[in-house]
Enzyme design. Structure first.
Site, PDB file in Angstrom:
ATOM      1  N   ASP A   1      16.177  -4.085 -54.118  1.00 40.31           N
ATOM      2  CA  ASP A   1      15.329  -3.666 -52.992  1.00 40.31           C
ATOM      3  C   ASP A   1      16.113  -3.462 -51.699  1.00 40.31           C
ATOM      4  O   ASP A   1      15.537  -3.041 -50.690  1.00 40.31           O
ATOM      5  CB  ASP A   1      14.201  -4.688 -52.766  1.00 40.31           C
ATOM      6  CG  ASP A   1      13.183  -4.675 -53.894  1.00 40.31           C
ATOM      7  OD1 ASP A   1      13.176  -3.710 -54.681  1.00 40.31           O
ATOM      8  OD2 ASP A   1      12.394  -5.639 -53.992  1.00 40.31           O
TER       9      ASP A   1
ATOM     10  N   LYS B   1       6.120  -9.731 -48.719  1.00 43.84           N
ATOM     11  CA  LYS B   1       5.113  -8.998 -49.505  1.00 43.84           C
ATOM     12  C   LYS B   1       5.108  -9.482 -50.951  1.00 43.84           C
ATOM     13  O   LYS B   1       4.052  -9.736 -51.529  1.00 43.84           O
ATOM     14  CB  LYS B   1       5.428  -7.489 -49.455  1.00 43.84           C
ATOM     15  CG  LYS B   1       4.721  -6.674 -50.521  1.00 43.84           C
ATOM     16  CD  LYS B   1       5.100  -5.207 -50.471  1.00 43.84           C
ATOM     17  CE  LYS B   1       6.359  -4.808 -51.179  1.00 43.84           C
ATOM     18  NZ  LYS B   1       6.267  -4.691 -52.648  1.00 43.84           N
ATOM     19  N   ASN B   2       6.296  -9.588 -51.539  1.00 45.51           N
ATOM     20  CA  ASN B   2       6.356  -9.882 -52.968  1.00 45.51           C
ATOM     21  C   ASN B   2       6.110 -11.354 -53.301  1.00 45.51           C
ATOM     22  O   ASN B   2       6.002 -11.715 -54.473  1.00 45.51           O
ATOM     23  CB  ASN B   2       7.703  -9.415 -53.547  1.00 45.51           C
ATOM     24  CG  ASN B   2       7.782  -7.902 -53.586  1.00 45.51           C
ATOM     25  OD1 ASN B   2       6.770  -7.225 -53.393  1.00 45.51           O
ATOM     26  ND2 ASN B   2       8.969  -7.374 -53.801  1.00 45.51           N
TER      27      ASN B   2
ATOM     28  N   ARG C   1       9.393   1.011 -65.804  1.00 45.79           N
ATOM     29  CA  ARG C   1       8.748  -0.262 -65.473  1.00 45.79           C
ATOM     30  C   ARG C   1       7.664  -0.669 -66.472  1.00 45.79           C
ATOM     31  O   ARG C   1       6.481  -0.790 -66.112  1.00 45.79           O
ATOM     32  CB  ARG C   1       8.198  -0.232 -64.048  1.00 45.79           C
ATOM     33  CG  ARG C   1       9.277   0.106 -63.042  1.00 45.79           C
ATOM     34  CD  ARG C   1       8.778   0.029 -61.627  1.00 45.79           C
ATOM     35  NE  ARG C   1       8.580  -1.329 -61.149  1.00 45.79           N
ATOM     36  CZ  ARG C   1       8.151  -1.617 -59.932  1.00 45.79           C
ATOM     37  NH1 ARG C   1       7.874  -0.669 -59.083  1.00 45.79           N
ATOM     38  NH2 ARG C   1       7.987  -2.874 -59.571  1.00 45.79           N
TER      39      ARG C   1
ATOM     40  N   ASP D   1       5.829  -4.912 -71.078  1.00 50.41           N
ATOM     41  CA  ASP D   1       5.826  -5.525 -72.413  1.00 50.41           C
ATOM     42  C   ASP D   1       6.104  -7.029 -72.379  1.00 50.41           C
ATOM     43  O   ASP D   1       5.546  -7.784 -73.174  1.00 50.41           O
ATOM     44  CB  ASP D   1       6.854  -4.822 -73.311  1.00 50.41           C
ATOM     45  CG  ASP D   1       8.254  -4.877 -72.728  1.00 50.41           C
ATOM     46  OD1 ASP D   1       8.444  -4.358 -71.614  1.00 50.41           O
ATOM     47  OD2 ASP D   1       9.153  -5.471 -73.365  1.00 50.41           O
TER      48      ASP D   1
ATOM     49  N   ARG E   1       1.522  -1.318 -58.659  1.00 46.48           N
ATOM     50  CA  ARG E   1       1.856  -1.938 -59.947  1.00 46.48           C
ATOM     51  C   ARG E   1       1.594  -3.439 -59.951  1.00 46.48           C
ATOM     52  O   ARG E   1       1.276  -4.017 -60.983  1.00 46.48           O
ATOM     53  CB  ARG E   1       3.313  -1.685 -60.286  1.00 46.48           C
ATOM     54  CG  ARG E   1       3.665  -0.235 -60.372  1.00 46.48           C
ATOM     55  CD  ARG E   1       5.079  -0.089 -60.837  1.00 46.48           C
ATOM     56  NE  ARG E   1       5.242  -0.574 -62.198  1.00 46.48           N
ATOM     57  CZ  ARG E   1       4.881   0.087 -63.283  1.00 46.48           C
ATOM     58  NH1 ARG E   1       4.344   1.278 -63.175  1.00 46.48           N
ATOM     59  NH2 ARG E   1       5.055  -0.422 -64.472  1.00 46.48           N
TER      60      ARG E   1
ATOM     61  N   ARG F   1       3.486   0.426 -47.157  1.00 44.96           N
ATOM     62  CA  ARG F   1       3.146  -0.483 -48.256  1.00 44.96           C
ATOM     63  C   ARG F   1       3.777  -1.855 -48.048  1.00 44.96           C
ATOM     64  O   ARG F   1       3.251  -2.855 -48.520  1.00 44.96           O
ATOM     65  CB  ARG F   1       3.651   0.072 -49.586  1.00 44.96           C
ATOM     66  CG  ARG F   1       2.965   1.325 -50.020  1.00 44.96           C
ATOM     67  CD  ARG F   1       3.432   1.720 -51.372  1.00 44.96           C
ATOM     68  NE  ARG F   1       3.189   0.634 -52.319  1.00 44.96           N
ATOM     69  CZ  ARG F   1       3.363   0.728 -53.624  1.00 44.96           C
ATOM     70  NH1 ARG F   1       3.776   1.857 -54.144  1.00 44.96           N
ATOM     71  NH2 ARG F   1       3.118  -0.292 -54.408  1.00 44.96           N
TER      72      ARG F   1
ATOM     73  N   ILE G   1      18.963  -2.265 -62.189  1.00 51.46           N
ATOM     74  CA  ILE G   1      17.597  -2.764 -62.463  1.00 51.46           C
ATOM     75  C   ILE G   1      16.645  -1.616 -62.806  1.00 51.46           C
ATOM     76  O   ILE G   1      15.892  -1.687 -63.767  1.00 51.46           O
ATOM     77  CB  ILE G   1      17.036  -3.557 -61.254  1.00 51.46           C
ATOM     78  CG1 ILE G   1      18.016  -4.656 -60.815  1.00 51.46           C
ATOM     79  CG2 ILE G   1      15.658  -4.144 -61.577  1.00 51.46           C
ATOM     80  CD1 ILE G   1      18.205  -5.793 -61.782  1.00 51.46           C
TER      81      ILE G   1
ATOM     82  N   CYS H   1       5.871   5.424 -62.222  1.00 46.99           N
ATOM     83  CA  CYS H   1       6.387   4.874 -60.974  1.00 46.99           C
ATOM     84  C   CYS H   1       7.620   5.684 -60.578  1.00 46.99           C
ATOM     85  O   CYS H   1       8.384   6.122 -61.438  1.00 46.99           O
ATOM     86  CB  CYS H   1       6.763   3.415 -61.179  1.00 46.99           C
ATOM     87  SG  CYS H   1       7.530   2.660 -59.743  1.00 46.99           S
TER      88      CYS H   1
HETATM   89  N1  EPU Z   1      10.964  -4.863 -67.346  1.00 47.84           N
HETATM   90  C1  EPU Z   1      10.726  -4.622 -68.668  1.00 47.84           C
HETATM   91  N2  EPU Z   1       9.599  -5.167 -69.236  1.00 47.84           N
HETATM   92  C2  EPU Z   1       8.719  -5.915 -68.526  1.00 47.84           C
HETATM   93  C3  EPU Z   1       8.971  -6.159 -67.170  1.00 47.84           C
HETATM   94  C4  EPU Z   1      10.115  -5.624 -66.597  1.00 47.84           C
HETATM   95  O1  EPU Z   1      11.503  -3.957 -69.348  1.00 47.84           O
HETATM   96  O2  EPU Z   1       7.729  -6.362 -69.105  1.00 47.84           O
HETATM   97  C5  EPU Z   1      12.188  -4.328 -66.715  1.00 47.84           C
HETATM   98  C6  EPU Z   1      11.881  -3.359 -65.568  1.00 47.84           C
HETATM   99  O3  EPU Z   1      11.642  -2.053 -66.032  1.00 47.84           O
HETATM  100  C7  EPU Z   1      13.135  -3.481 -64.739  1.00 47.84           C
HETATM  101  C8  EPU Z   1      13.536  -4.955 -64.900  1.00 47.84           C
HETATM  102  O4  EPU Z   1      12.853  -5.397 -66.083  1.00 47.84           O
HETATM  103  O5  EPU Z   1      14.139  -2.676 -65.299  1.00 47.84           O
HETATM  104  C9  EPU Z   1      13.156  -5.868 -63.756  1.00 47.84           C
HETATM  105  O6  EPU Z   1      11.830  -5.595 -63.361  1.00 47.84           O
HETATM  106  P1  EPU Z   1      10.850  -6.701 -62.797  1.00 47.84           P
HETATM  107  O7  EPU Z   1       9.759  -6.940 -63.763  1.00 47.84           O
HETATM  108  O8  EPU Z   1      11.628  -7.885 -62.332  1.00 47.84           O
HETATM  109  O9  EPU Z   1      10.231  -5.955 -61.535  1.00 47.84           O
HETATM  110  P2  EPU Z   1       8.755  -6.141 -61.002  1.00 47.84           P
HETATM  111  O10 EPU Z   1       8.339  -7.536 -61.227  1.00 47.84           O
HETATM  112  O11 EPU Z   1       7.904  -5.050 -61.500  1.00 47.84           O
HETATM  113  C10 EPU Z   1       9.464  -6.937 -58.619  1.00 47.84           C
HETATM  114  C11 EPU Z   1       9.225  -6.485 -57.221  1.00 47.84           C
HETATM  115  C12 EPU Z   1      10.001  -5.196 -56.974  1.00 47.84           C
HETATM  116  C13 EPU Z   1      11.485  -5.476 -57.206  1.00 47.84           C
HETATM  117  C14 EPU Z   1      11.689  -6.026 -58.610  1.00 47.84           C
HETATM  118  C15 EPU Z   1      13.108  -6.421 -58.921  1.00 47.84           C
HETATM  119  C16 EPU Z   1       7.018  -7.351 -56.806  1.00 47.84           C
HETATM  120  C17 EPU Z   1       5.592  -7.074 -56.552  1.00 47.84           C
HETATM  121  N3  EPU Z   1       7.802  -6.290 -57.008  1.00 47.84           N
HETATM  122  O12 EPU Z   1       8.984  -5.899 -59.450  1.00 47.84           O
HETATM  123  O13 EPU Z   1       9.801  -4.858 -55.611  1.00 47.84           O
HETATM  124  O14 EPU Z   1      12.229  -4.304 -57.045  1.00 47.84           O
HETATM  125  O15 EPU Z   1      10.855  -7.184 -58.820  1.00 47.84           O
HETATM  126  O16 EPU Z   1      13.545  -7.380 -58.030  1.00 47.84           O
HETATM  127  O17 EPU Z   1       7.445  -8.500 -56.789  1.00 47.84           O
HETATM  128  C18 EPU Z   1       9.666  -3.428 -53.761  1.00 47.84           C
HETATM  129  O18 EPU Z   1       9.228  -4.383 -53.110  1.00 47.84           O
HETATM  130  O19 EPU Z   1      10.019  -2.352 -53.227  1.00 47.84           O
HETATM  131  C19 EPU Z   1       9.775  -3.551 -55.215  1.00 47.84           C
HETATM  132  C20 EPU Z   1       9.883  -2.486 -56.017  1.00 47.84           C
END
Ligand code: EPU
Length: 434
Positions: free
Chosen positions: A317, A22-23, A134, A137, A105, A409, A339, A129
């Site tokens: 995850d 999915k991701n 999340r 920034d 998201r 999802r 995380i 969320c």
């Molecule tokens: N973060 C920030 N600022 C940002 C972006 C992220 O502070 O601009 C923080 C987040 O709050 C978190 C950490 O950085 O504490 C890591 O978040 P990340 O951005 O890597 O997560 P994401 O890209 O929103 C993806 C997956 C998630 C998975 C996370 C971590 C997708 C679509 N989603 O989310 O998947 O948990 O990486 O590996 O790729 C799931 O599939 O159930 C799921 C939640």
């Protein structure tokens, strides 16, 4: 709202095939905004988040058509899918509205490509969320570093740039979709972009492979530093999405928690290494062969601590599913979630099934082993749902997992796959529920 009715305990035994990730599929679909030519994506999982992304792309002018890959003998619900995406309308909207973004998201992944291709984008902020704050920034700082004028107004991100310009940008922390958004944007920027402290998840590397087939010039993806030499345009491509390591890992944990024997086919052992190493420590027999990854347990499970971390650390995850496993292991384990701030909502639900779990901030202590017993439980997010389903298969009696829409999802045909492994799982629509 559907529920799962599960009667246990049943050992999961047999073969199961990993669906596409999915991701990895979500950013791959967003890449269709970067070209007018067709993009053919194989092994796109038939899950709700992908349907949401298709709806959003359709709104933005990219049509998508699903075709079954020829020769597949799997049951219809888990059959491999090929998705062909192509811009259908010449004049497009570059506006991603709240109604679509709030449900997923990952919709924010259209921001980078829209901005790079059309010079402007207006994308709703995703809002709250269940698992944590999340913020996005880092996405916004990165795009600003590429020369975009980024503002927040009325709950929307408004970004403009006549043409993005290559730049040096260091993420304050590794972010998966943040890195992907920047790769999508920098591919069409003028000049070279150097991204540091990037997320090293396999899904990031898969997106870079796809973009390179489309004509981008990206090197280093999968590592800490990624170089992107911007190009003037991108073409169509055909690409096969990588297998879903989280879905596959869920079934391997399922084998372990039920005392079963599962062969996971079409999975990448390298991508699953952090889980496989941990399962081996716990006492699960792991065998990697050309046929797949086999997990089986004969004897007792040992409690082992875990802390989630960005790849190649233990994936957040799989934390919920691992917690379910630890309820069955001998001894005390500590599970640290590093995380997301609020990703232990499955703990009180597991407690309703007899688990002994004490949550203290970002740590949970699990005292095992417990004989889990069936109960009515509520799913709160995607991975928490998977954890409760596994616990239900391992538990004695009937478990009813409510709010299965979370599961839908991201898990393709989960009840069919579990039934194929011998579990007694039935999907019950609310109107049919007793
Ligand atoms: N973060 C920030 N600022 C940002 C972006 C992220 O502070 O601009 C923080 C987040 O709050 C978190 C950490 O950085 O504490 C890591 O978040 P990340 O951005 O890597 O997560 P994401 O890209 O929103 C993806 C997956 C998630 C998975 C996370 C971590 C997708 C679509 N989603 O989310 O998947 O948990 O990486 O590996 O790729 C799931 O599939 O159930 C799921 C939640």
């Amino acid at each position: 709202m559907d529920r799962f009715h599960i009667s246990g305990p049943t050992p999961l035994i047999g073969r199961v095939c990993a669906s596409g990730a999915k991701n990895a599929a979500l950013p791959a679909l967003a890449a269709s905004l970067l070209t007018d030519e067709p993009l053919t994506l194989c092994r796109v999982p038939r899950v709700r988040d992908l349907r949401t992304m298709r709806r959003l792309l359709d709104y933005l002018g990219v049509g998508s058509e699903e075709r079954q890959a020829p020769g597949s003998e799997a049951p219809r619900a888990v059959r491999e899918t090929a998705l062909v995406l192509q811009r259908a309308r010449p004049s497009s909207s570059t506006d991603a509205p709240y109604e679509l973004v709030k449900t997923m998201r990952a919709s924010v992944l259209v921001l980078g490509p829209l901005l790079a291709r059309y010079g402007s984008a207006r994308v709703s902020l995703p809002g709250g969320c269940a698992i944590g704050v999340r913020p996005i920034d880092q996405h916004l700082k990165g795009l600003a570093a590429l020369g975009a004028d980024v503002r927040l107004a009325g709950g929307y991100v408004e970004a403009r740039a006549s043409r993005l310009a290559g730049a040096h940008f260091r993420f304050d922390l590794p972010t998966v979709t943040g890195t992907e958004n920047l790769l999508l944007a920098a591919s069409l920027a003028r000049g070279t972009t150097v991204l540091e402290n990037c997320a090293r998840e396999p899904e990031v590397a898969d997106l870079a492979r796809l973009l390179n087939v489309m004509g981008a010039r990206i090197s280093g993806a999968g590592g800490d530093t990624i170089l992107v030499d911007g190009v003037d345009g991108l073409g169509g491509a055909a690409h096969r999405v990588i297998p879903d390591r989280i879905e596959g890992g869920t079934y391997l944990i399922g084998a372990a928690i039920t005392g079963g024997d599962v062969l996971l086919e079409q999975a990448s052992a390298a991508d699953l290494a952090p889980l496989l190493d941990k399962l081996a420590e716990v006492g699960v027999e792991i065998e990697v062969s050309p046929a797949g990854i086999r997990a089986r347990t004969g004897g007792g499970l040992r409690a082992r601590d875990v802390a989630t971390a960005p790849h190649p650390g233990f994936p957040t995850d799989l934390q919920a599913q691992y917690m379910a496993l630890m309820t069955r292991a001998e001894g005390t384990s500590t599970i640290r979630e590093t995380i997301f701030e609020n990703r232990f909502q499955h703990a009180p639900e597991l407690a309703r099934m007899g688990a002994r779990i004490h949550v203290d901030g970002g740590s949970a202590r699990v005292d095992g082993p417990t004989e889990l017993t069936g109960a009515a439980v509520m799913a709160t997010d995607l991975r928490a749902s998977a954890c409760l389903v596994l616990a239900g298969v391992a538990a004695a009696g009937t478990t009813v997992v409510d709010r299965i829409y979370h599961l839908d999802r991201g898990y393709e045909g989960m009840e069919l796959k579990l039934q194929g492994l011998g579990a007694h799982v039935a999907r019950v629509a609310e109107s049919q529920a007793i």
